[in-house]
Write a protein that holds these residues in place. Structure first.
Motif, short mmCIF file in Angstrom:
data_model
loop_
_atom_site.label_atom_id
_atom_site.label_comp_id
_atom_site.label_asym_id
_atom_site.label_seq_id
_atom_site.Cartn_x
_atom_site.Cartn_y
_atom_site.Cartn_z
N THR A 155 0.83 -1.20 0.00
CA THR A 155 0.00 0.00 0.00
C THR A 155 0.87 1.25 0.00
OG1 THR A 155 -1.78 -1.14 1.14
CG2 THR A 155 -1.75 1.25 1.30
N ASP A 205 -5.85 -0.74 -4.76
CA ASP A 205 -5.34 -1.32 -3.52
C ASP A 205 -6.32 -2.38 -3.01
OD1 ASP A 205 -4.01 -1.90 -1.25
OD2 ASP A 205 -4.26 0.05 -0.29
N GLU A 206 -6.01 -3.61 -3.21
CA GLU A 206 -6.86 -4.73 -2.80
C GLU A 206 -8.33 -4.43 -3.06
OE1 GLU A 206 -5.66 -7.07 0.29
OE2 GLU A 206 -3.69 -6.18 0.53
#
Ligand SMILES: Nc1ncnc2c1ncn2[C@@H]1O[C@H](COP(=O)(O)OP(=O)(O)O)[C@@H](O)[C@H]1O
Ligand SMILES: [Mg+2]
Lengths: 366, 318
Positions: free
Chosen positions: A43, A158-159
């Protein structure tokens, strides 16, 4: 669309280093996955590319422009957050159009672009709904809509599937990849889920404790893990890592392990000694009664067409083998194991680095 | 849960017995709390003799004399003089004549009430403004000595403010802030701002940073993101904080007595000074008190919706 170049990127929070000397290039139009366990700095890397975090040192280039210290708003990059971060006080249409309105785009152009994005994502019927009532899948689509509507230089995610239910995740995986193929957009995708990365990425960067351990295609990473960490992280169940003491040198085709000679791909470097590790994927383990490497069956897990058999070597080393379910194994059986020689990996146990063998050289020659 | 089928106890829903007990407690409490208010209101519509009669009158002829007296000053005249006057023009004039008086001018209640409005709303606005800005800063940025600063801000409330009344009195005299609206606004702001910072920091901490970050990615500056994304999310907190600040500033008595006497006097110190002939004019005092309750009531009721609305409407999954 543009290429993203990250050069010697470094990020420290107080005394803690979250990202260490990262260098990689995301080619124009590439679907690039940053893969690694939680807390490894994925991240943080992504946020630096987006401009939400400033690097301690290093450079970030977007296209040919150095954007290292530019504001996020000046980078022309779209970011999809793990928790979607839809503006809760706006409806779906307002959410999707929000990035366009910041540019002062004409009203009817905004409308056209929003409707086009909504059509691509099949959420046209939701445009005038508030975001609060949406299912997580629809929220995900709205978040994607907000990203694609801008036609940015690159997408950072991000995910994005982390908050979805398992069944939905699989569906969205397919949709995301299809969307990428249609738009051809440079995408950096962060995930801790190797299956997501394997199924979607063109290129994967495996990260561990702030360091990129390996960069390569999903197949390269699976077949030729560059470090013990990658070998252990990728694959389910992961690669069996059989530790032994010994020496290998250029031209060797055998290692001595558990009292047995085990054939390995020809070693193509000067060699290493001391603690060594043989890496064997579970699917490259076979039961063979007369094989010299002996083991005992502990347990077997039925998975439909295949089964995962857990074994213990003579020295107690745990080994997992994947084999067709119709092979009968019983707990307590003593069996011989043979390994698929051309597919084995060797590692230096001290540094964790893979030892170069025919496996690598052959791949390099195609 | 279907009641017909399941007789099992629910751990979240109260049963009928506890529901009834809770209801009774609430009613008893409400009665206890409302009796003084009702008494004040009833007194405000009594005549002065009725208001001091013993035993107290529960049934009486309502009168607006208290409200008339609240807003006027009157003087007693001889019967002969009153004969010479034209017939009374309004209701209040008539009430005054019946008591052998004439209205000579407005009382100070209206300007004091206006002072209260200006000072209370002014200091509330200032407290919330400063509080929001400080809370956002503390919530989002690396502030050197953040914890110490926050503790310092809190520590300003650890002593009752009135404990520093004398130094403040002297300071205000030197600075020329005594009996000024600005002085009172600053004073109430100083007291309220710590509450505002702490309350608002809690609310803003709850707003995910991703909202602002998304807005910044979407091409807005941090300031724009703050106004367009954070503020709308913080409405509930801002309203709650504003109500707390307003209630304090509106009701504050001790400093108002000490620091204001004329130009900047607020309603609380003024109301008890309303004096009729031969003692306190209780209906007028009660009328002044009743009217004094109205602004807070209106403000709270108007903002009730904002106060009760959820913070994020569940749009972010946590
Ligand atoms: N703002 C921050 N301050 C201090 N440490 C941080 C901050 N952001 C991240 N970290 C630390 O950096 C490491 C990497 O975090 P992150 O990039 O979020 O990991 P990942 O996304 O791979 O799970 C973690 O150990 C985390 O605790
Ligand atoms: Mg993360």
């Amino acid at each position: 669309m543009a290429e993203i170049r990250v050069e010697n990127l470094h990020k420290a929070f107080a005394s803690f280093t979250a990202v260490r000397d990262s260098t990689f290039t995301v080619r124009n139009g590439d679907f690039f996955c940053l893969l690694g366990p939680s807390g490894c700095g994925k991240t943080t890397t992504l946020r630096m590319i987006a401009g939400l975090e400033l690097p301690t040192s290093g450079r970030i280039l977007l296209g040919d422009e150095d954007v290292t210290f530019k504001q996020a708003s000046a980078r022309d990059i779209a970011f999809v957050f793990q928790l979607f971060a839809l503006y809760p006080h706006m409806n779906v249409r307002a959410n999707i159009s929000y990035p366009l309105r910041s540019q002062g785009m004409a009203r009817n152009e905004v409308k056209r672009r929003v409707e086009e994005a909504a059509k691509t994502l099949r959420i046209t019927h939701l445009l005038d709904h508030p975001v609060s009532g949406l299912s997580s899948g629809d929220r995900q689509r709205v978040a994607l809509g907000r990203a694609i509507v801008r036609e940015p230089l690159a997408f950072l995610m991000d995910e994005p599937l982390g908050a979805l239910d398992a069944e939905f995740r699989e569906l969205m995986c397919g949709e995301l990849r299809a969307l990428h193929d249609r738009l051809g957009a440079t995408t950096v995708y962060v995930t801790h889920d190797q299956l997501e990365a394997m199924s979607m990425a063109d290129t994967i960067a495996v990260m561990n404790q702030g360091v990129i351990e390996q960069l390569g295609s999903p197949q390269e990473i699976y077949d030729r893990p560059a470090t013990l960490f990658v070998a252990d992280f990728i694959g389910s169940p992961p690669m069996n890592l059989l530790r032994f003491e010994g020496r290998v040198g250029r031209g060797d085709r055998n290692v001595r392990l558990g009292g047995a000679d085990v054939a390995v791909p020809e070693v193509h470097e000067e060699g290493a000694g001391g603690a060594l590790v043989l890496g064997v994927r579970p699917e490259h383990v076979r039961l063979q009664d007369d094989a010299p490497y002996r083991a005992r069956v502990i347990d077997s897990e039925y998975l439909g067409t295949t089964q995962i058999v857990t074994l213990a070597g003579i020295d107690g080393t745990g080994i997992k083998a994947r084999m067709p379910s119709d092979i009968a194994v019983r707990a307590g059986d003593h069996v011989g194991l043979s390994f698929h020689a051309e597919k084995l990996s060797l590692f230096d146990g001290g540094s964790g680095r893979a030892i170069r063998t025919r496996l690598h050289t052959e791949a390099a020659h195609g | 849960m279907s009641r017909g089928i399941s007789h099992a106890h629910s751990i979240v829903e109260p049963g009928p017995l506890s529901r009834n007990i809770a209801g009774i407690i609430v009613i008893v409490y409400a009665v206890v709390a409302l009796v003084p208010l009702a008494w004040i209101f009833l007194t405000s519509i009594k005549t002065p003799p009725d208001s001091i009669s013993y035993p107290p009158k529960v049934i009486f002829d309502p009168s607006l004399e208290g409200y008339c007296n609240l807003f006027t000053t009157r003087s007693r005249q001889t019967a002969e003089y009153l004969e010479t006057l034209a017939p009374p023009s309004g209701l209040c004039e008539k009430i005054a004549r019946d008591r052998n008086m004439v209205i000579v001018g407005p009382s100070n209640y209206a300007p004091r009430f206006l002072n209260s409005l200006i000072i209370a709303f002014g200091s509330t606005a200032l407290s919330v403004l400063l509080g929001t800005a400080a809370a956002y800063g503390f919530s989002r940025f690396k502030v050197p000595l953040k914890d110490d600063l926050l503790f310092f801000i809190l520590s300003t409330r650890m002593m009752p403010p009135i404990a520093v009344a004398i130094p403040i009195f002297l300071m205000y005299r030197e600075l020329g802030l005594s009996d000024t609206k600005l002085g009172m606004i600053l004073l109430y702001t100083a007291v309220n701002v710590s509450l505002a910072v702490w309350l608002l920091k809690g609310f803003i901490d709850e707003i995910p940073r991703e909202y602002e970050e998304a807005a910044m990615i979407d091409g807005y500056t941090r300031l724009q993101a703050f106004f367009r994304v954070v503020l709308p999310q913080a409405t509930t907190g801002i309203v709650a904080t504003a109500i707390f600040c307003l209630i304090f500033a509106w009701n504050e008595y001790a400093f108002a007595v000490l620091l204001t006497s004329g130009e900047a006097q607020t309603a609380p110190p003024f109301i008890p000074t309303i004096i009729g002939e031969g003692g306190q004019d209780w209906p007028a005092v009660a009328a002044g008190t009743t009217l004094f309750l109205v602004p807070i009531l209106v403000f709270t009721v108007l903002l009730r919706k904002q106060l009760l609305r959820g913070i994020t409407f569940g749009a972010v999954r946590k």
